[in-house]
Design a protein around this motif. Structure first.
Motif, PDB file in Angstrom:
ATOM      1  N   MET A 441     -40.176  64.680   1.914  1.00  0.00           N
ATOM      2  CA  MET A 441     -39.181  65.608   2.469  1.00  0.00           C
ATOM      3  C   MET A 441     -38.171  64.893   3.359  1.00  0.00           C
ATOM      4  O   MET A 441     -37.005  65.291   3.436  1.00  0.00           O
ATOM      5  N   ASP A 442     -38.617  63.822   4.024  1.00  0.00           N
ATOM      6  CA  ASP A 442     -37.667  63.093   4.876  1.00  0.00           C
ATOM      7  C   ASP A 442     -36.541  62.464   4.059  1.00  0.00           C
ATOM      8  O   ASP A 442     -35.435  62.259   4.562  1.00  0.00           O
ATOM      9  N   ARG A 443     -36.832  62.097   2.815  1.00  0.00           N
ATOM     10  CA  ARG A 443     -35.802  61.510   1.960  1.00  0.00           C
ATOM     11  C   ARG A 443     -34.937  62.593   1.304  1.00  0.00           C
ATOM     12  O   ARG A 443     -33.730  62.424   1.133  1.00  0.00           O
ATOM     13  N   TYR A 444     -35.555  63.682   0.882  1.00  0.00           N
ATOM     14  CA  TYR A 444     -34.816  64.719   0.157  1.00  0.00           C
ATOM     15  C   TYR A 444     -34.017  65.635   1.091  1.00  0.00           C
ATOM     16  O   TYR A 444     -32.921  66.099   0.745  1.00  0.00           O
ATOM     17  N   GLY A 445     -34.579  65.904   2.239  1.00  0.00           N
ATOM     18  CA  GLY A 445     -33.984  66.881   3.143  1.00  0.00           C
ATOM     19  C   GLY A 445     -32.523  66.625   3.501  1.00  0.00           C
ATOM     20  O   GLY A 445     -31.719  67.572   3.502  1.00  0.00           O
ATOM     21  N   PRO A 446     -32.135  65.379   3.815  1.00  0.00           N
ATOM     22  CA  PRO A 446     -30.747  65.144   4.248  1.00  0.00           C
ATOM     23  C   PRO A 446     -29.698  65.518   3.205  1.00  0.00           C
ATOM     24  O   PRO A 446     -28.527  65.702   3.560  1.00  0.00           O
ATOM     25  N   TYR A 447     -30.063  65.612   1.944  1.00  0.00           N
ATOM     26  CA  TYR A 447     -29.078  65.952   0.909  1.00  0.00           C
ATOM     27  C   TYR A 447     -28.980  67.464   0.664  1.00  0.00           C
ATOM     28  O   TYR A 447     -28.236  67.890  -0.229  1.00  0.00           O
ATOM     29  N   CYS A 448     -29.758  68.237   1.400  1.00  0.00           N
ATOM     30  CA  CYS A 448     -29.784  69.685   1.162  1.00  0.00           C
ATOM     31  C   CYS A 448     -28.970  70.424   2.226  1.00  0.00           C
ATOM     32  O   CYS A 448     -28.925  70.005   3.386  1.00  0.00           O
ATOM     33  N   ASP A 449     -28.334  71.524   1.831  1.00  0.00           N
ATOM     34  CA  ASP A 449     -27.636  72.370   2.797  1.00  0.00           C
ATOM     35  C   ASP A 449     -28.626  73.149   3.645  1.00  0.00           C
ATOM     36  O   ASP A 449     -28.368  73.461   4.798  1.00  0.00           O
ATOM     37  N   LEU A 450     -29.718  73.486   3.034  1.00  0.00           N
ATOM     38  CA  LEU A 450     -30.741  74.275   3.739  1.00  0.00           C
ATOM     39  C   LEU A 450     -32.108  73.813   3.276  1.00  0.00           C
ATOM     40  O   LEU A 450     -32.370  73.731   2.075  1.00  0.00           O
ATOM     41  N   VAL A 451     -32.957  73.522   4.248  1.00  0.00           N
ATOM     42  CA  VAL A 451     -34.361  73.215   3.947  1.00  0.00           C
ATOM     43  C   VAL A 451     -35.190  74.248   4.690  1.00  0.00           C
ATOM     44  O   VAL A 451     -35.059  74.390   5.908  1.00  0.00           O
ATOM     45  N   HIS A 452     -35.987  74.972   3.954  1.00  0.00           N
ATOM     46  CA  HIS A 452     -36.650  76.122   4.562  1.00  0.00           C
ATOM     47  C   HIS A 452     -38.130  76.136   4.214  1.00  0.00           C
ATOM     48  O   HIS A 452     -38.506  75.918   3.059  1.00  0.00           O
ATOM     49  N   GLU A 453     -38.938  76.393   5.224  1.00  0.00           N
ATOM     50  CA  GLU A 453     -40.362  76.629   4.956  1.00  0.00           C
ATOM     51  C   GLU A 453     -40.502  77.977   4.259  1.00  0.00           C
ATOM     52  O   GLU A 453     -39.922  78.964   4.696  1.00  0.00           O
ATOM     53  N   CYS A 454     -41.240  78.023   3.183  1.00  0.00           N
ATOM     54  CA  CYS A 454     -41.374  79.278   2.409  1.00  0.00           C
ATOM     55  C   CYS A 454     -42.829  79.457   2.019  1.00  0.00           C
ATOM     56  O   CYS A 454     -43.238  79.131   0.915  1.00  0.00           O
ATOM     57  N   ARG A 455     -43.595  79.987   2.968  1.00  0.00           N
ATOM     58  CA  ARG A 455     -45.039  80.121   2.758  1.00  0.00           C
ATOM     59  C   ARG A 455     -45.456  81.551   2.460  1.00  0.00           C
ATOM     60  O   ARG A 455     -46.606  81.818   2.134  1.00  0.00           O
ATOM     61  N   ASN A 456     -44.563  82.495   2.602  1.00  0.00           N
ATOM     62  CA  ASN A 456     -44.930  83.889   2.311  1.00  0.00           C
ATOM     63  C   ASN A 456     -43.704  84.654   1.809  1.00  0.00           C
ATOM     64  O   ASN A 456     -42.591  84.113   1.760  1.00  0.00           O
ATOM     65  N   LEU A 457     -43.953  85.907   1.458  1.00  0.00           N
ATOM     66  CA  LEU A 457     -42.906  86.692   0.815  1.00  0.00           C
ATOM     67  C   LEU A 457     -41.738  86.983   1.755  1.00  0.00           C
ATOM     68  O   LEU A 457     -40.583  87.008   1.324  1.00  0.00           O
ATOM     69  N   ASN A 458     -42.016  87.228   3.014  1.00  0.00           N
ATOM     70  CA  ASN A 458     -40.929  87.522   3.946  1.00  0.00           C
ATOM     71  C   ASN A 458     -39.974  86.341   4.081  1.00  0.00           C
ATOM     72  O   ASN A 458     -38.748  86.519   4.153  1.00  0.00           O
ATOM     73  N   GLN A 459     -40.538  85.122   4.114  1.00  0.00           N
ATOM     74  CA  GLN A 459     -39.670  83.941   4.202  1.00  0.00           C
ATOM     75  C   GLN A 459     -38.843  83.807   2.930  1.00  0.00           C
ATOM     76  O   GLN A 459     -37.646  83.492   2.985  1.00  0.00           O
ATOM     77  N   LEU A 460     -39.467  84.059   1.783  1.00  0.00           N
ATOM     78  CA  LEU A 460     -38.728  84.000   0.522  1.00  0.00           C
ATOM     79  C   LEU A 460     -37.600  85.040   0.513  1.00  0.00           C
ATOM     80  O   LEU A 460     -36.468  84.764   0.104  1.00  0.00           O
ATOM     81  N   TYR A 461     -37.914  86.236   0.991  1.00  0.00           N
ATOM     82  CA  TYR A 461     -36.941  87.329   1.040  1.00  0.00           C
ATOM     83  C   TYR A 461     -35.729  86.936   1.882  1.00  0.00           C
ATOM     84  O   TYR A 461     -34.576  87.164   1.503  1.00  0.00           O
ATOM     85  N   ARG A 462     -35.980  86.303   3.038  1.00  0.00           N
ATOM     86  CA  ARG A 462     -34.870  85.935   3.928  1.00  0.00           C
ATOM     87  C   ARG A 462     -33.967  84.876   3.286  1.00  0.00           C
ATOM     88  O   ARG A 462     -32.747  84.924   3.428  1.00  0.00           O
ATOM     89  N   VAL A 463     -34.600  83.960   2.561  1.00  0.00           N
ATOM     90  CA  VAL A 463     -33.798  82.914   1.925  1.00  0.00           C
ATOM     91  C   VAL A 463     -32.915  83.503   0.827  1.00  0.00           C
ATOM     92  O   VAL A 463     -31.718  83.213   0.725  1.00  0.00           O
ATOM     93  N   ILE A 464     -33.488  84.381   0.012  1.00  0.00           N
ATOM     94  CA  ILE A 464     -32.715  84.991  -1.070  1.00  0.00           C
ATOM     95  C   ILE A 464     -31.615  85.883  -0.493  1.00  0.00           C
ATOM     96  O   ILE A 464     -30.501  85.943  -1.014  1.00  0.00           O
TER      97      ILE A 464
END
Length: 469
Positions: A441-464
């Motif tokens: 993740m330390d290598r991939y993260g800098p190229y992303c606009d958003l890096v988000h922890e997504c461990r449950n449905l509520n987190q997935l819902y917020r990202v979408i």
């Protein structure tokens, strides 16, 4: 019946079923043809007319039983119990009723409608009186168990139980002074006393049945809320089944929110400069208001889902969620990977969503039993699909970034980021574990606009939600 059908359709809507006015009218026409004589036929007719999704069948069945077994079932249930306790056959019961009626006439007593319905066990009339009293006190608004007592008391008052008690007491007094056979007198006394207690019980059970109808929706919401906070990693088989329903409902809610947001957005925001320019001829007095009419484009989405064992549940729900929302996007393309990468877009176009997900995760598209190799999968995407990424495309990667110490090839993400509208990475692992061991993740993260922890449905819902905003 039309009024009750309208109430039932409203109850279904309150509990998440989508029942349009035309379906409501279809149900009324179907009932007119099928008739009301058989309960199962009525149930099947309404289910066929009002339910469109298989996930709503259980909700419909529960609500049907609660609604159409309400006051009528309560009245009939209490009467049946009374007859059994007294050991009265139908003929014996009728004889008791006739004798009561005869005595009242002989003693010059005129029973009220409620008393006659109660003593003669007129189920239809009792049910009607109970419903009218319930409607008068708006029992349909009951929400909490502690309100039972208040509504029970209010319905008792609306029915006139105090007046009924005086009426029956007067009859009992005349009965005590009569010269009837002692055995017969005792039977009539117990009968009248029991019928009054029965009515009290009918009121209580009617209120509880109304509460059960109202709480069914709120309990369902609470169950979804609890499930939505639970980590995808720890779902049981039964919870996975319920999660599918929860994902569908949450996706529908999000669609509704986005639809409203977009309708409001069409009008645009107040444009001060344009308004001043437009109204120069009026000396700056704003007779005409101008709005910013920016056109919003539907986003395109590419989803890359890691389907290795460790994240398969998350991938399943991610794919389901995105495809439940696909009419919000102009185009959705999905890919799955472990070491190899394969596109599964056509599976979702040609199959029902759950079957498409099962097929995608079955191993028919990529070897799902291989060891994870994010770098290799990314290179395949770069080689075969990068040309399809443009400035309208949001690329979403779902994976734990555990690369088994293979080459990470993070430059692929750099190239995707340069071409895409945005690059989002959803990681189902706890953020505290990122970068440890074989996590890249330390290598991939800098190229992303958003890096988000997504461990449950509520987190997935917020990202979408952010994605479709």
């Amino acid at each position: 019946m039309e009024e009750r059908l309208a109430e039932f359709a409203a109850l279904l809507r309150e509990n998440g079923l989508r029942v349009s006015m035309s379906e409501h009218l279809d149900a009324a026409r179907a009932l007119a043809l099928a008739g009301l004589a058989e309960r199962e036929i009525v149930k099947n007719t309404l289910r066929a007319s009002l339910v469109k999704r298989s996930v709503d069948i259980q909700v419909f069945d529960e609500l049907f039983d609660l609604y159409f077994s309400g006051a009528g079932a309560v009245v009939r249930g209490v009467e049946t119990a009374m007859r059994e306790d007294f050991g009265l056959s139908g003929a014996d019961f009728q004889q008791v009723v006739e004798q009561l009626r005869e005595l009242a006439r002989e003693w010059g007593m005129e029973f009220s409608e409620l008393a006659r319905a109660l003593l003669e066990a007129d189920s239809g009339r009792l049910e009607r009186l109970l419903r009218e009293a319930g409607a008068a006190v708006q029992v349909g608004r009951i929400e909490k168990p502690f309100q039972e007592g208040r509504y029970t008391h209010s319905i008792a008052q609306a029915l006139g139980l105090a007046a009924l008690q005086r009426e029956l007491d007067a009859f009992q007094e005349r009965l005590r002074d009569s010269d009837l056979d002692p055995g017969r007198k005792e039977l009539l006394r117990r009968f009248v006393e029991r019928r009054f207690r029965d009515l009290t019980e009918m009121v209580q059970r009617y209120v509880r049945a109304e509460l059960a109808k109202r709480r069914r929706g709120s309990e369902d919401d609470l169950r979804i809320q609890n499930l939505a906070e639970k980590s995808f990693y720890y779902l049981s088989e039964d919870e996975i089944r319920r999660m599918r329903e929860a994902v569908t409902k949450l996706a529908q809610r999000l669609k509704n929110v986005v639809a409203i947001r977009r309708r409001r957005g069409k009008r645009g925001r107040f444009d001060l400069k344009a308004t001043l320019r437009r109204n120069l001829q009026h000396g700056g007095v704003p007779f005409h208001i101008e709005f910013d009419r920016r056109v919003r484009e539907k986003p395109q989405v590419m989803v890359l889902c890691d389907v290795s064992d460790s994240v398969r549940n998350v991938s399943r729900f991610m794919l389901q969620f995105v495809y439940s929302l696909q009419d919000l996007y102009s185009r959705v393309r999905s890919f799955i990977f472990v070491s190899d990468l394969g596109e599964v877009t056509r599976l979702f176009e040609e199959n029902e969503i759950q079957r498409a997900i099962d097929l995608a995760l079955s191993g028919a598209v990529v070897n799902v039993f291989a060891h994870s190799d994010f770098g290799r999968a990314f290179r395949i995407f770069h080689r075969d699909y990068l040309g399809a990424v443009n400035k309208k495309t949001s690329v979403i990667i779902l994976g734990d970034a555990r690369n088994n110490y293979n080459q990470p090839h993070e430059w692929v993400l750099r190239d995707i980021r340069q071409r895409a509208k945005q690059l989002i990475w959803l990681n189902p692992e706890n953020r505290l574990t990122w970068g440890f061991g074989d996590s890249e993740m330390d290598r991939y993260g800098p190229y992303c606009d958003l890096v988000h922890e997504c461990r449950n449905l509520n987190q997935l819902y917020r990202v979408i939600d952010r994605l479709v905003a």
